[in-house]
Each structure stands twice: as structure tokens, then as C-alpha cells.
Write a protein that holds these residues in place. Structure first.
Motif, PDB file in Angstrom:
ATOM      1  N   ASP A  45       0.827  -1.202   0.000  1.00  0.00           N
ATOM      2  CA  ASP A  45       0.000   0.000   0.000  1.00  0.00           C
ATOM      3  C   ASP A  45       0.872   1.267   0.000  1.00  0.00           C
ATOM      4  N   LEU A  48       2.879   1.564  -3.496  1.00  0.00           N
ATOM      5  CA  LEU A  48       2.113   1.631  -4.733  1.00  0.00           C
ATOM      6  C   LEU A  48       0.995   2.663  -4.682  1.00  0.00           C
ATOM      7  N   ASP A  49       0.661   3.160  -3.496  1.00  0.00           N
ATOM      8  CA  ASP A  49      -0.418   4.138  -3.367  1.00  0.00           C
ATOM      9  C   ASP A  49      -0.046   5.421  -4.100  1.00  0.00           C
ATOM     10  N   ARG A  53      -0.805   3.133 -12.257  1.00  0.00           N
ATOM     11  CA  ARG A  53      -0.952   1.680 -12.357  1.00  0.00           C
ATOM     12  C   ARG A  53      -0.113   1.160 -13.514  1.00  0.00           C
ATOM     13  N   VAL A  80      -4.543  -7.616  -3.035  1.00  0.00           N
ATOM     14  CA  VAL A  80      -4.008  -6.252  -2.955  1.00  0.00           C
ATOM     15  C   VAL A  80      -3.218  -5.910  -4.211  1.00  0.00           C
ATOM     16  N   GLU A  83      -5.483  -4.900  -6.864  1.00  0.00           N
ATOM     17  CA  GLU A  83      -6.037  -3.560  -6.657  1.00  0.00           C
ATOM     18  C   GLU A  83      -5.057  -2.474  -7.074  1.00  0.00           C
ATOM     19  N   ARG A  84      -3.756  -2.753  -6.928  1.00  0.00           N
ATOM     20  CA  ARG A  84      -2.735  -1.732  -7.139  1.00  0.00           C
ATOM     21  C   ARG A  84      -2.058  -1.802  -8.503  1.00  0.00           C
TER      22      ARG A  84
END
Length: 378
Positions: A45, A48-49, A53, A80, A83-84
Motif C-alpha cells: 500500500d 504503490l499508493d 498503475r 491487494v 487492486e494496485r
């Protein structure tokens, strides 16, 4: 596309020959692995937040012993990542497995979580050789092999160790024939390395007799596996057509990958980073350091050559110079030509480019051949 490496530095008990960073947890793995997974999700998180992408076509769970993770924990990690990152359809998702952790139900659950390639750490089928190298788990038997290769919907791979002192030629060939007979898509055959500081190093050394054994076993494994239809595509790796390790190819081709977990390395946007933390620190703090691994142009060029020459198809020097923005020093080119004269390297000139690869003889002595080429750059 990028790759993703997930480092799981846990093992039930440390093997005597292992120099990789891992922490033995024995029967107390439950709480530690939960904390490790929480740390991995936190690191993913954090790193990569807010980033654009990017696409990823390989994920590799290595260790340590990744099969100490429960299938639902692997599923959480992959969730996860999805998602990232844009995980490609048909992405290669690999998990290393210890025979101790194997059951049909467990392997099926990993498959259902998204794992489509599993690597079984066989090392040797001989109980005697297990004791010699100090392998921590019991030898793999026909029961474990039946279970592992009997689960459909997954690419089955295995690791073997050759060149073990007192290992007979017939023992090595028996291991190869047995694993190949089960239909393994990929086999890695590593020569035993005695790493400084390991328990094995404290009681064993590689002398001239051992070196001769390793050379013979390397040649025997190569001949047997080629005869069985495997392509020898990397120094220690053999595959059925189309089943080469796409993730490991990223290392050898100098392609990008994210690394997550204590001690993991990354290669992103042409820069190298690593997480210097050990497991106790990793599972505790709210901030995770990510240190840039600065290297000069010479070291980067040396690394490109060292990794690229592990592939038997070799490398294009012209492509290397374009990708790295460097000009190969004349002295290195002289060393390349000397290796060609000695029969260790093959040099092809094609359309103004120089392509180099290890010869059949050079593959056997790859470490010394490659070092002789890049020594000036280090």
C-alpha cells in the motif's frame, strides 16, 4: 510489463547449506506469518499508493518457505496486488513449496487463490544425501510426488541439487528420471554451493575432487535432460518448450520488477532499491525504509553481462549499450575476444552488432569465464 517478487523469509528449520535470509519459526509460525502478511500488505500500500498503475505479468512467492503461508493469506496478497497493479490475464504466478507442507487440498487451495505454477524443493530423493547437506525436512517420497503432480490446473516444477560430495552418478540420474517421469514442465539443477558462514561451510569444503564431481554431474544432468526433451535455456534451468520461468527471465533480461518483504530487492525505472530490514523490524514499524542501491556505470554494465550470459542464447552488446547509455570499454572487448580464442565464449557479428554467448565448454566454467570478462568493470 513488470514482475513482482514476494519474499517470505520464514522456514520451519534452516537447512545447513542455505545462505538466503530467513528466520526459522518451527511450530510457532502462525503468529509470525500473520504479522508478516500484514507487513507485506502495508508495504505494498505504501509503495504503490498514488503511483500510476502499471501492468504486471509475473508474481513470484520466494523464500524461505512460501508454502508456510496459508492459501487464504496468499489470496489476500494477490488481492491487494490486483487492486494496485494491472495483473495481466494469464500472468505467471509462482509459489515455492516444501514437501513438508504438501497436501492435495493445500495445493488446490493455492491454485484456487490464483497460483498457477508451483516449484517443489526436492533437492535430492536420497535420505543419505539429505543428511550430508543438512536438509531440514524429510526426503521427498513417492507419496509427495504423487500428490504434487496429481493436482491439475498448475504448472509443476522442481528443484534438484547435484555435485554433492559422495553423490553417485546413478543417484543423480535416478532423481532426474523420476521427476521427469512425473511430467515436470521445468527442472532446476543447481550445483551444491558451500556458502561462507553456513553450518555446511563449517564442516565441508569443495576440493579438486569435489570440483571434478560437480563438472561431471553438470555434464551428466545436461545430457540426460536434453535427451529427455528439455531445453537447457539457462545455466541451471531446463524447461519443456514454452515453460521457461517468465519471472526469472526478468532478472536475466534486465527487466523491471517490484520486490516486497524484508530483504527484498526491486528494479524499477532503471533504479535498484532494497528493503534492509530483518523480519523482527519489518513486522513492527509503521514506516518501512526503502533504500536506493546506487551503482556506477561500470557496475551496472558488469551486472548486465553477468546476468545476461546466464541465458544460453547470450546477449547483444549493441542492445546493452543502447539500454544502458554506455560504450563498452575496449579492455572488456579484448577480454571477450580472448575468451572466444580460449573456446569459452562464442562471438557472432550480425548486422553491425556483436552477440556473445557461452560455449558448451564455457557454460561449465561460467563463473570464472564471466568474471574474467567483467573484472575490469567492478
Amino acid at each position: 510489463m513488470t514482475g513482482v517478487y514476494i519474499h517470505i523469509p520464514l522456514c520451519f528449520a534452516k537447512c545447513d547449506y542455505c545462505a538466503f535470509y530467513s528466520e526459522p519459526v518451527g511450530q510457532g509460525a502462525g503468529a509470525v506469518r500473520r504479522a508478516l502478511v500484514d507487513g507485506l500488505l502495508r508495504e505494498m500500500d505504501a509503495r504503490l499508493d498514488g503511483k500510476e498503475r502499471v501492468g504486471a505479468d509475473t508474481v513470484y512467492f520466494g523464500g524461505g518457505t512460501p508454502s508456510l503461508l496459508e492459501p487464504d493469506q496468499v489470496d489476500r496478497i494477490l488481492g491487494v496486488l490486483r487492486e494496485r497493479l494491472d495483473i495481466a490475464a494469464g500472468a505467471e504466478i509462482t509459489l515455492e513449496m516444501n514437501p513438508r507442507d504438501l497436501s492435495a487440498e493445500r495445493l488446490e487451495a493455492y491454485r484456487d487463490a490464483g497460483v498457477n505454477r508451483a516449484v517443489l524443493g526436492v533437492q535430492t530423493l536420497s535420505e543419505r544425501l539429505h543428511r550430508i547437506i543438512g536438509r531440514s525436512c524429510p526426503p521427498c517420497t513417492g507419496r509427495e510426488l504423487d500428490i504434487f503432480f496429481g493436482v491439475p490446473g498448475i504448472t509443476h516444477c522442481a528443484d534438484l541439487i547435484a555435485g554433492i560430495p559422495s553423490q553417485r552418478d546413478d543417484e543423480l540420474i535416478h532423481d532426474i528420471d523420476t521427476i521427469a517421469g512425473y511430467g515436470a514442465a521445468h527442472l532446476s539443477v543447481y550445483l551444491l554451493t558451500i556458502e561462507h558462514g553456513t553450518p555446511l561451510w563449517r564442516r565441508m569444503s569443495i576440493d579438486d575432487k569435489a570440483e571434478s564431481l560437480q563438472k561431471r554431474h553438470f555434464e551428466a544432468a545436461r545430457a540426460r535432460l536434453r535427451g529427455l526433451g528439455y531445453d537447457h535455456y539457462e545455466i541451471s534451468n531446463y524447461a519443456r518448450t514454452g515453460f521457461e520461468s517468465r519471472h526469472n527471465m526478468k532478472y536475466w533480461r534486465f527487466e523491471p520488477y517490484y520486490g516486497f518483504g524484508p530483504g527484498a530487492h526491486s528494479f524499477v525505472d532503471g533504479e535498484r532499491y532494497f528493503n534492509p530490514m530483518t523480519l523482527p523490524g519489518y513486522i513492527g514499524p509503521t514506516q518501512l525504509p526503502h533504500v536506493k542501491d546506487d551503482r556506477g556505470p561500470g557496475s551496472v554494465t558488469a551486472e548486465y553481462i553477468m546476468t545476461g550470459l546466464r541465458l544460453l542464447r547470450g546477449i547483444s552488446l549493441g542492445e546493452m549499450e543502447r539500454r544502458l547509455g554506455v560504450t563498452l570499454p575496449g579492455e572488456v572487448m579484448e577480454r571477450i575476444r580472448k575468451a572466444v580464442e580460449e573456446g569459452s565464449l562464442v562471438l557472432e557479428e550480425r548486422d553491425g552488432d556483436n552477440l556473445i554467448r557461452l560455449s558448451e565448454r564455457g557454460v561449465i566454467f561460467s563463473d570464472s569465464v564471466i568474471f574474467s570478462i567483467v573484472e575490469h568493470l567492478l
